[in-house]
Write a protein that holds these residues in place. Structure first.
Motif, mmCIF file in Angstrom:
data_model
loop_
_atom_site.group_PDB
_atom_site.id
_atom_site.type_symbol
_atom_site.label_atom_id
_atom_site.label_comp_id
_atom_site.label_asym_id
_atom_site.label_seq_id
_atom_site.Cartn_x
_atom_site.Cartn_y
_atom_site.Cartn_z
ATOM 1 N N PHE A 35 0.844 -1.189 0.000
ATOM 2 C CA PHE A 35 0.000 0.000 0.000
ATOM 3 C C PHE A 35 0.881 1.242 0.000
ATOM 4 C CE2 PHE A 35 -2.471 -3.310 2.085
ATOM 5 C CZ PHE A 35 -3.693 -3.213 1.434
ATOM 6 N N ASP A 36 0.668 2.134 -0.959
ATOM 7 C CA ASP A 36 1.360 3.424 -0.998
ATOM 8 C C ASP A 36 0.366 4.492 -0.569
ATOM 9 O OD1 ASP A 36 4.155 3.176 -2.237
ATOM 10 O OD2 ASP A 36 2.929 1.919 -3.547
ATOM 11 N N ALA A 37 0.640 5.121 0.572
ATOM 12 C CA ALA A 37 -0.220 6.186 1.092
ATOM 13 C C ALA A 37 0.208 7.510 0.474
ATOM 14 C CB ALA A 37 -0.124 6.249 2.607
ATOM 15 N N LEU A 38 -0.734 8.206 -0.154
ATOM 16 C CA LEU A 38 -0.504 9.536 -0.704
ATOM 17 C C LEU A 38 -0.963 10.527 0.353
ATOM 18 C CD1 LEU A 38 -1.133 7.478 -3.112
ATOM 19 C CD2 LEU A 38 -1.361 9.532 -4.466
ATOM 20 N N ARG A 39 -0.039 11.365 0.802
ATOM 21 C CA ARG A 39 -0.316 12.270 1.913
ATOM 22 C C ARG A 39 -0.079 13.726 1.523
ATOM 23 N NH1 ARG A 39 0.029 9.617 6.988
ATOM 24 N NH2 ARG A 39 0.828 7.496 6.873
ATOM 25 N N HIS A 40 -0.760 14.615 2.237
ATOM 26 C CA HIS A 40 -0.427 16.032 2.168
ATOM 27 C C HIS A 40 0.973 16.164 2.767
ATOM 28 C CE1 HIS A 40 -4.487 17.696 1.261
ATOM 29 N NE2 HIS A 40 -4.862 16.538 1.793
ATOM 30 N N ALA A 41 1.862 16.833 2.066
ATOM 31 C CA ALA A 41 3.252 16.940 2.524
ATOM 32 C C ALA A 41 3.350 17.617 3.895
ATOM 33 C CB ALA A 41 4.091 17.694 1.498
ATOM 34 N N ALA A 42 2.539 18.637 4.142
ATOM 35 C CA ALA A 42 2.642 19.388 5.402
ATOM 36 C C ALA A 42 1.955 18.681 6.559
ATOM 37 C CB ALA A 42 2.070 20.787 5.222
ATOM 38 N N SER A 43 0.701 18.300 6.385
ATOM 39 C CA SER A 43 -0.077 17.738 7.498
ATOM 40 C C SER A 43 0.073 16.226 7.646
ATOM 41 C CB SER A 43 -1.560 18.062 7.314
ATOM 42 O OG SER A 43 -2.091 17.325 6.222
ATOM 43 N N LYS A 44 0.548 15.569 6.614
ATOM 44 C CA LYS A 44 0.707 14.104 6.571
ATOM 45 C C LYS A 44 -0.630 13.358 6.536
ATOM 46 C CE LYS A 44 5.173 14.320 6.643
ATOM 47 N NZ LYS A 44 5.770 14.498 5.349
ATOM 48 N N LYS A 45 -1.733 14.057 6.305
ATOM 49 C CA LYS A 45 -3.035 13.398 6.197
ATOM 50 C C LYS A 45 -3.106 12.633 4.879
ATOM 51 C CE LYS A 45 -5.692 16.679 8.926
ATOM 52 N NZ LYS A 45 -6.808 17.635 8.889
ATOM 53 N N LEU A 79 -16.189 1.483 -6.115
ATOM 54 C CA LEU A 79 -16.625 0.504 -5.125
ATOM 55 C C LEU A 79 -16.676 1.160 -3.746
ATOM 56 C CD1 LEU A 79 -13.996 -2.143 -6.257
ATOM 57 C CD2 LEU A 79 -16.392 -2.058 -6.970
ATOM 58 N N PRO A 80 -17.436 0.570 -2.812
ATOM 59 C CA PRO A 80 -17.373 1.088 -1.447
ATOM 60 C C PRO A 80 -15.934 1.013 -0.946
ATOM 61 C CG PRO A 80 -19.134 -0.534 -1.673
ATOM 62 C CD PRO A 80 -18.337 -0.570 -2.936
ATOM 63 N N GLY A 81 -15.549 1.898 -0.066
ATOM 64 C CA GLY A 81 -14.182 1.927 0.453
ATOM 65 C C GLY A 81 -13.747 0.569 0.967
ATOM 66 N N GLN A 82 -12.575 0.133 0.568
ATOM 67 C CA GLN A 82 -12.082 -1.186 0.950
ATOM 68 C C GLN A 82 -11.217 -1.174 2.209
ATOM 69 O OE1 GLN A 82 -13.092 -4.025 -1.020
ATOM 70 N NE2 GLN A 82 -14.456 -2.363 -1.615
ATOM 71 N N HIS A 83 -10.588 -0.048 2.530
ATOM 72 C CA HIS A 83 -9.641 -0.046 3.645
ATOM 73 C C HIS A 83 -9.885 1.042 4.683
ATOM 74 C CE1 HIS A 83 -7.619 -2.344 0.483
ATOM 75 N NE2 HIS A 83 -7.344 -3.111 1.508
ATOM 76 N N PHE A 84 -10.748 1.951 4.396
ATOM 77 C CA PHE A 84 -11.112 2.980 5.364
ATOM 78 C C PHE A 84 -12.625 2.906 5.530
ATOM 79 C CE2 PHE A 84 -7.241 4.845 3.331
ATOM 80 C CZ PHE A 84 -6.430 4.847 4.455
ATOM 81 N N THR A 85 -13.211 3.790 6.305
ATOM 82 C CA THR A 85 -14.649 3.723 6.535
ATOM 83 C C THR A 85 -15.429 3.885 5.232
ATOM 84 O OG1 THR A 85 -14.845 6.081 6.946
ATOM 85 C CG2 THR A 85 -14.440 4.677 8.868
ATOM 86 N N LYS A 86 -16.391 3.028 5.041
ATOM 87 C CA LYS A 86 -17.201 3.065 3.828
ATOM 88 C C LYS A 86 -18.095 4.308 3.785
ATOM 89 C CE LYS A 86 -17.156 -1.931 3.137
ATOM 90 N NZ LYS A 86 -15.873 -2.077 3.738
#
Length: 115
Positions: A35-45, A79-86
């Motif tokens: 899994f590659d998480a794409l994040r906001h560079a500043a907030s890391k969200k 599709l409905p979300g597979q790894h976070f809240t649907k």
């Protein structure tokens, strides 16, 4: 739409300040999905999660909860979300997408919702 995971990450990052990491990957764990998480560079969200499963490329994105049911019911590649809240996330089957413009809009919406 044919695209590699690296191309998808690059496409998702255009015009944005993005950092990418692999926070959910445990070496030696039986799960072979990276899994590659794409994040906001500043907030890391996290605004996106790119991964391949059984030869298919997917991207999880945050979505306006009021639109999720409509999108899932009318678009075969959503599709409905597979790894976070649907209730807040959708999963895109990138191979079934026909338009980079649709992909761009969904990515941009996720980026804004997580800012």
């Amino acid at each position: 739409m044919e695209m590699t995971k690296e191309e998808l990450i690059a496409f998702s990052s255009v015009g944005k300040k993005v950092s990418v990491d692999e926070p959910f990957n445990a070496p030696g764990h039986r799960n072979r999905i990276v899994f590659d998480a794409l994040r906001h560079a500043a907030s890391k969200k996290i605004f996106g999660l790119a991964y391949e499963k059984k030869g298919t490329l997917y991207l999880d994105l945050k979505c306006d909860p009021a639109r999720i049911d409509e999108l899932v019911n009318t678009m075969p590649y959503i599709l409905p979300g597979q790894h976070f809240t649907k209730q807040h996330w959708i999963t895109l089957d990138i191979d079934q997408l026909s338009s980079k413009e649709v992909l761009r809009k969904l990515i941009d919406a996720s980026y804004q919702l997580t800012d």
